[in-house]
Design an enzyme around this catalytic site. Structure first.
Site: not given
Lengths: 483, 465
Positions: B200, B235
């Site tokens: 991720e 993110c």
């Protein structure tokens, strides 16, 4: 030379990327046209395919049809009828379509292992490079010469060559790599892919065991013997990732089974070891020598109870059975990938579970048994890519089952819709409207907003309403956190 | 007492320690402890209890590591984790049931199913910006799938990391272990062992803003998705905006107004903004502004407080394309606005860069929405909001290309830590001799018919026609 090769490959990849960016591979019409083209290619060139596989591996046309042509045709037909359905966004969304996929194939099921993943990549709307195994040169040539005549050559390319070409290809940036082959090379592929954060699917191998429970009905034993022989020597003389590697059986049943196996072998392949029929040969001299070294190792040779003869000129090895070779010998620690079948006897068939679990996870486990609770135990206590009960190899042609490994036998899966998925990115999409924007979402933060959010998370609509109406509610959090 | 004071705080975690840790966990896993439904439920319930009992401690740790405002800590970490845990508890039994699948004439007679089995020992390496959530959310998935787990939280969020070590040790079975260590290179290490990985990662998540919108709501949602998310250190937070030359001034004005409403006239003093996590990252972010060609484009904000590691919400307009701020993931409170003549050009701009973890579009134009979904490749897309898609447990959350591999959340977490084992059941009856040698033309005909599912062909072949 190497730099030139690298440049040439780089240009090919750039062309593929441009093709993809142009959007040509996205529409369902293009994908279907490519799948149809593959079907036509196979129909038009069936004889040439038989010929190439006979040349490379000595495969009989029936074996070719059963394991390669038929499988690919079935897969293509299935993909044709399903691709539109697969492409439709799912309500919790999916949107097919990666970019440039690279594909490395293996030497012994060349057509299947080249074309099956290729079809998955095409169905998902990708552009593709196929690098067939150089160990099957006739097939590799066939693919390199024929695919461009049928498929969109700006979107699908075949690059032939050996390890050096593979290395060059691996330096390029791919959006996906699909590799079928050994764990050793799998590691190299994955390490190179890691540099570009390229997702990979690794279809590796392993020692696929067969657990043979004691059977009492002679007709069952006959069927079992056929299926075991078919699953060992049938697929390219044992040179297949899901071929049976070794057999586990109870001591008391072993000799009965061995007799049945011997009879089956002579019926399938003939009596004369110098003139074996219906059996593929070993792919090349190097592999032949590897197998010869195993058979000539004195500690192993002593356990040969059937077969064992080698024909160096024709690179053929007779179907060979061994009884209890040493467990620490190569034949029991490395994937055999050949026509040697070690039989290991146990006092109780239940021990087979521990035997298998003390070794790396295989691509497939086969179990012949009528005992339902034993079946459940095998499923619950062992781990493998797949399990087939009372048959061998056949899970490969069941399109609704994912095909792939676990642990040392690989990761990722394909076949049927799983092929489509493996070459797709499932893109999550959420739509919001401007209607109903909640104040408490935004700072400045205060007690009210905190309470609101707490209740919202608990779906406590009543308290939310009360809060909005101005009722003072008991503090749920400790003081001192909010001024 | 004195000798105890001299004891090292934590034993050095070297290769030997790692090997023995994994060996122990493998023993636990092989003994079958983590496979039962009951064990998984017990662990998940303990995790939920841990979160409820120690909410204040968690909030304090997050405040210590990141100056995270209480509400942000609650919403984006605690509540998200509780939701995830509760959702998993509700669905787990259903997820664990083997999936029956159809079979065709080719394998007739047979039955088939897909069995979900745990992979074994799982390593979760977490991040510092949502140190609680990003440590435990994947752990929920790993446990739900029946694995033993090693969690390595980020050393850049030390208070949360310590708290996790203490609480997990108290609440969870010893099959969940925590270890502190330095950095590693993940990809090539995993390749050595053929370990599948989910990565991720991040990326420059763009926000395309049309003029056909509700401006105030858009401004608020952009702020919430930029500075409301750990002050841009997330993110999926908005990295930069793309809008038309004509609309940019209106958007900037609306953002300015709402920013003052949210954080006051002196944002450096606002309690509702997280700080930058460390002095390294503070230096990294301020470096992005160092370039004169960039700092001259600031239209709002720009204030810094190095001693408290705070940077005010900063908006820039039309910085040069080749500047660092436009080529690296910002991961901080700077919001560049890029202007184009036509909004459709924004798709090409996004597609010419690396694929981001998320892409956002604000518009009421249906055609534009459709074109966006069809043409922009990113981990996930969200229309008319920022970041919220991660709260939907039915959507897979993950990247593509440079933004990552694999996905999780909801059932996708369970699947990510599961091996889907294919199982085919056959009986001894119904054996087709066409499969076996000796091979004959008749068998070839039959096989052709069988493999193409052509029942008529099968009959004809069997009758010898």
């Amino acid at each position: 030379m190497e730099a030139e090769e690298g440049l040439r490959l780089g240009r090919s990849v750039t062309e593929l990327r441009e093709t993809f960016r142009s959007g040509r591979t996205r529409g369902v019409a293009w994908r279907k046209s490519q799948l149809r083209a593959i079907l036509k290619l196979i129909d038009d060139h069936e004889d040439a395919i038989f010929e190439a596989l006979h040349q490379d591996l000595g495969k009989h046309p029936v074996e070719v049809y059963r394991d390669e042509i038929g499988v690919v045709k079935k897969s293509a037909t299935n993909s044709l009828s399903c691709v539109e359905k697969w492409m439709a966004p799912k309500k919790q969304d999916k949107y097919g379509g990666g970019e440039v996929g690279g594909e490395f194939t293996h030497s012994t099921q060349v057509m299947t292992l080249a074309l099956d993943p290729l079809m998955g990549a095409i169905s998902a709307g990708n552009t593709v490079v196929v690098k067939p195994s150089e160990l099957a040169p006739a097939c590799s040539s066939f693919l390199a010469n024929t695919l461009p005549l049928y498929l969109d050559s700006k979107a699908v390319k075949v690059i032939e060559g050996g390890a050096d070409i593979s290395q060059q290809l691996l330096q390029q940036k791919w959006d996906k790599i699909f590799f079928t082959g050994s764990a050793r090379v799998g590691r190299i592929v994955m390490s190179e892919a890691a540099k570009h954060l390229t997702p990979v699917t690794l279809e590796l191998g392993g020692k696929c065991p067969i657990i043979l429970d004691t059977l009492s009905d002679p007709s069952d034993i006959k069927v079992a013997a056929k299926r075991i022989a078919g699953g060992k020597w049938g697929p390219c003389s044992g040179q297949a990732c899901i071929a049976i590697d070794y057999l586990l059986v109870e001591q008391k049943f072993a000799s009965t089974m061995i007799e049945f196996l011997k009879k089956t072998i002579s019926r399938f392949y003939g009596e004369n070891p110098k003139n074996l029929k219906n059996l593929s040969r070993i792919v090349n001299k190097h592999q032949f020598e590897r197998l010869r070294n195993i058979l000539e190792d004195p500690s192993i040779a002593v356990s040969i109870i059937h077969g064992g003869s080698l024909d160096e000129k024709n690179l053929t090895i007779e179907p060979t059975i061994l009884l209890n070779p040493p467990l620490d010998a190569d034949i029991m620690t490395e994937e055999i990938f050949g026509p040697l079948l070690p039989i290991i006897t146990l006092t109780n068939i239940q021990e087979s579970i521990e035997f298998i679990n003390s070794r790396p996870k295989p691509l497939a486990i086969y179990a012949f048994t009528k005992n339902d609770s034993f079946k459940k135990k095998i499923l619950a206590e062992t781990s493998s890519g797949s399990v087939a009960f009372n048959d061998t190899m056949i899970q490969f042609v069941c399109d609704t089952l994912p095909f792939g490994g676990v642990g040392q036998s690989g990761f990722g899966r394909y076949h049927g819709k799983y092929s489509f998925d493996t070459f797709s990115h499932e893109k999550a999409v959420l739509h919001r409207s401007f209607f109903l924007d909640l104040e408490p979402r935004y700072p400045p933060w205060n007690d009210f907003k905190m309470q609101f959010i707490r209740f919202a998370y608990m779906f406590d609509y009543l308290r939310i309403v009360l809060l909005l109406l101005g009722y003072k509610l008991k503090k749920i959090f400790s003081p001192g956190h909010l001024a | 007492m004195a000798s105890e004071d001299k004891k090292p705080k934590a034993a050095c975690f070297d290769g030997e320690a790692a090997r023995s840790l994994v060996k122990e966990l493998r023993g636990t896993f092989d003994a079958g402890k983590t496979k039962s439904y009951e064990w998984r439920v017990l662990q998940l319930k303990s995790l939920l209890k841990l979160t409820k009992d120690h909410e204040d401690d968690i909030i304090d740790a997050l405040r210590s590591d990141l100056s995270k405002p209480v509400l942000e800590a609650f919403v984006s970490e605690i509540a998200m984790l509780k939701s995830s845990c509760e959702f998993t508890l509700k669905q787990l039994k259903r997820w664990m049931v083997p999936e029956k699948v159809k079979t065709s004439i080719t394998t007739f007679p047979s039955s088939a199913e897909i069995v979900s089995e745990p992979l074994g020992i799982v390593l979760v390496i977490s991040a510092w910006n949502y140190p609680f959530l990003l440590s435990l959310d994947p752990v929920i998935g790993a446990i739900a799938a029946g694995n033993a787990v090693v969690l390595k939280p980020s050393e850049i969020a030390p208070a949360t990391s310590s708290l996790l070590a203490k609480l997990l040790g108290e609440y969870m079975d010893s099959s969940l272990r925590k270890w502190k260590s330095g950095k590693h290179r993940i990809g090539s290490a995993a390749a050595k062992h053929l370990t599948p990985v989910s990565l991720e990662l991040g990326g420059k998540c763009p926000v395309i803003v049309d003029s056909n919108i509700n401006l105030i709501i858009t401004a608020r949602r952009i702020i919430a998705g930029k500075w409301g998310m750990n002050n841009g250190q997330a993110c999926i937070s908005a990295d930069h905006i793309i809008t038309t030359k004509d609309f940019a001034p209106k958007l900037i004005d609306a953002l300015k107004v709402e920013l003052v409403k949210f954080y006051g006239n002196d944002p450096l003093a606002s309690e509702d903004l997280s700080r930058i996590v460390s002095s390294n990252h503070f230096a990294r972010v301020t470096k992005l502004l160092d370039d004169d060609k960039v700092s001259g484009k600031i239209v709002h904000g720009g204030q810094k407080d190095q001693s408290n590691l705070k940077i005010a919400p900063t908006i820039l307009l039309d910085v040069p394309e080749d500047s660092l701020i436009m080529n690296e993931e910002i991961f901080g409170p700077l919001l560049p606005i890029v202007t184009v003549d036509n909004l459709e050009d924004s798709f090409n701009i996004i597609n010419s860069g690396e694929k981001p973890l998320a892409a956002y579009l604000f518009t009421n134009n249906k055609k534009l929405k459709e074109s966006f979904v069809r043409n922009v490749s990113a981990g996930g897309l969200l229309i008319n909001d920022v970041a919220l898609h991660i709260t939907n447990p039915y959507l897979p959350f993950g990247g593509v290309g440079e933004s990552g591999i694999g996905s999780y959340h909801g059932r996708f977490s369970f699947d990510t830590f599961t091996h889907k084992k294919a199982v085919l059941y056959r009986s001894f009856t119904g054996d087709a001799s066409a499969r076996y040698p000796p091979y004959t033309p008749g068998k070839l005909r039959l096989l052709k018919a069988l493999l193409s599912g052509n029942i008529l062909g099968v009959i004809r072949a069997l009758l010898g026609w």
